[in-house]
Write an enzyme that holds these catalytic residues in place. Structure first.
Site, PDB file in Angstrom:
ATOM      1  CB  VAL A 288      -2.080   5.081  -6.587  1.00 54.07           C
ATOM      2  CG1 VAL A 288      -0.708   4.413  -6.546  1.00 54.07           C
ATOM      3  CG2 VAL A 288      -3.093   4.155  -7.275  1.00 54.07           C
ATOM      4  N   PRO A 289      -1.239   6.146  -3.215  1.00 56.75           N
ATOM      5  CG  PRO A 289      -0.843   5.121  -1.151  1.00 56.75           C
ATOM      6  CD  PRO A 289      -1.475   4.873  -2.492  1.00 56.75           C
ATOM      7  CB  CYS A 290       2.693   8.881  -5.446  1.00 53.58           C
ATOM      8  SG  CYS A 290       1.567  10.200  -5.952  1.00 53.58           S
ATOM      9  CG  HIS A 291       0.112  11.325  -0.439  1.00 58.60           C
ATOM     10  ND1 HIS A 291      -0.821  10.639  -1.195  1.00 58.60           N
ATOM     11  CD2 HIS A 291      -0.226  11.102   0.866  1.00 58.60           C
ATOM     12  CE1 HIS A 291      -1.681  10.042  -0.396  1.00 58.60           C
ATOM     13  NE2 HIS A 291      -1.343  10.295   0.865  1.00 58.60           N
ATOM     14  NE  ARG A 292      -0.897   6.911   2.466  1.00 56.46           N
ATOM     15  CZ  ARG A 292      -1.865   6.018   2.479  1.00 56.46           C
ATOM     16  NH1 ARG A 292      -1.561   4.719   2.405  1.00 56.46           N
ATOM     17  NH2 ARG A 292      -3.128   6.387   2.551  1.00 56.46           N
TER      18      ARG A 292
END
Length: 354
Positions: free
Chosen positions: A315-319
């Protein structure tokens, strides 16, 4: 961070020759003794295959190693103040303890003094140290897959004798003894650090870097939420997670198929759902997400929800970045966030160039 094979050989040579130029550059974890040392330690040198190398003391602690009493690796580059040594000894005596203000007072030390002294000696607060030691012991039991620990978890055994029950004391037992569900714990190595995966036979519930701040509480909340018992080992969900992560870091996988279970409030769920819509190689701002949710004033709430994501990378919270273009926070650390964004941009550019 993961140490390359070339670096391992370089560090081992420095360890064997007691090269003082490497003091503070790396720490050697000795598998056979469970301690970690400076390169210049005068203790008998281990074989290469019995050494693990870490570039920070925190990584060595989280891996389950304790500081060597001969070379005192946490003292670099100066001697340890008396107050700091007192606290380190107290942690070794009761590694499962979560420190409160009254615990410092009982030792005749003010908590603010402890924080300041630890920061002065090495770039880690006392809370970080105590937490890393707790988590390291618990993780060590997971990696060993010790049957004794498994039996203790099943029976609810709560003895405080020694380190053998570290996993039980730190990760806890299920709240009820009936209707217990199993979560399998498996560690996954990546180029930017070790990750812990927790999965049942249907879903992946947690994927986090082992040095993430707050991981201990995340595991505790997850365990209590559905009466989970955490056991060491990997099932087909953990295996699929590891396989897909490896492909992702090789720039061969852009989307994950591993089944996941997101546990959070309705608002958190709505934020995480939008994270899944951010295209690989792209970034959205916290404000973008708040506006998509219909309230541009909820930027801070979006940031908090983003930080509560328990499924790192997948779940790409880094984006998600700041409106100014700055990276903003990331539970795994800004260096990792930058690495992941750069990796994904390279993936997209490589595809376009084909």
């Amino acid at each position: 961070m993961t140490v390359s094979e070339a670096k391992k050989k370089e560090y081992y040579e420095a360890l064997i020759t007691k090269n003082s130029q490497y003091d503070g550059i790396f720490y050697a974890g000795i598998v056979t003794t469970g301690i970690f040392c400076h390169p210049t330690c005068t203790a008998r040198k281990p074989k290469f295959e019995n050494c693990l190398f870490y570039e920070t003391a925190e990584e060595a602690l989280i891996a389950g190693f304790r500081p060597c009493k001969i070379c005192r690796p946490l003292s670099y580059p100066r001697d340890i103040p008396e107050e700091v040594q007192l606290l380190i000894d107290a942690v070794e005596e009761h590694p499962e303890k979560r420190w409160q203000e009254q615990d410092f007072k009982a030792l005749g030390i003010h908590s603010a003094t402890a924080r300041r002294k630890f920061k002065q000696v090495y770039d880690m607060t006392f809370v970080q140290y105590a937490r890393s030691r707790r988590m390291g012991l618990a993780f060590k039991e997971i990696m060993k897959g010790d049957k004794v620990i498994d039996q203790q978890l099943a029976s609810g055994y709560e003895s405080a004798s020694g380190f053998n029950d570290a996993f039980t004391k730190i990760m806890g037992n299920p709240r009820k003894k009936e209707n217990i569900k199993l979560l399998w714990a498996h560690f996954i190595s990546t180029p930017i650090g070790t990750m812990l995966s927790l999965a049942d036979e249907e879903y992946l519930y947690l994927l986090e870097f082992t040095d993430r701040r707050g991981l201990e509480r995340e595991i505790e909340r997850l365990r209590l939420s559905e009466n989970f018992r955490i056991v060491p080992g990997k099932n087909h969900i953990n295996q699929l997670t590891e396989k897909e992560l490896q492909a992702y870091f090789r720039k061969e996988l852009k989307s994950f198929s591993v089944p996941i279970r997101k546990k959070g409030t309705p608002f958190q769920q709505s934020v995480w759902a939008l994270l899944d819509e951010i295209p690989i190689g792209s970034t959205w701002t916290y404000k973008d997400i708040a506006e998509k949710l219909g309230n541009a004033d909820k930027v801070k709430a979006v940031g908090n929800a983003n930080g509560c994501n328990q499924l790192g990378i997948i779940v790409p919270c880094h984006r998600v970045i700041k409106t100014s273009g700055e990276l903003g926070g990331y539970a795994g650390g800004i260096e990792r966030k930058n690495y992941l964004l750069s990796l994904e941009k390279e993936m997209v550019l490589t595809k376009k160039g084909q």
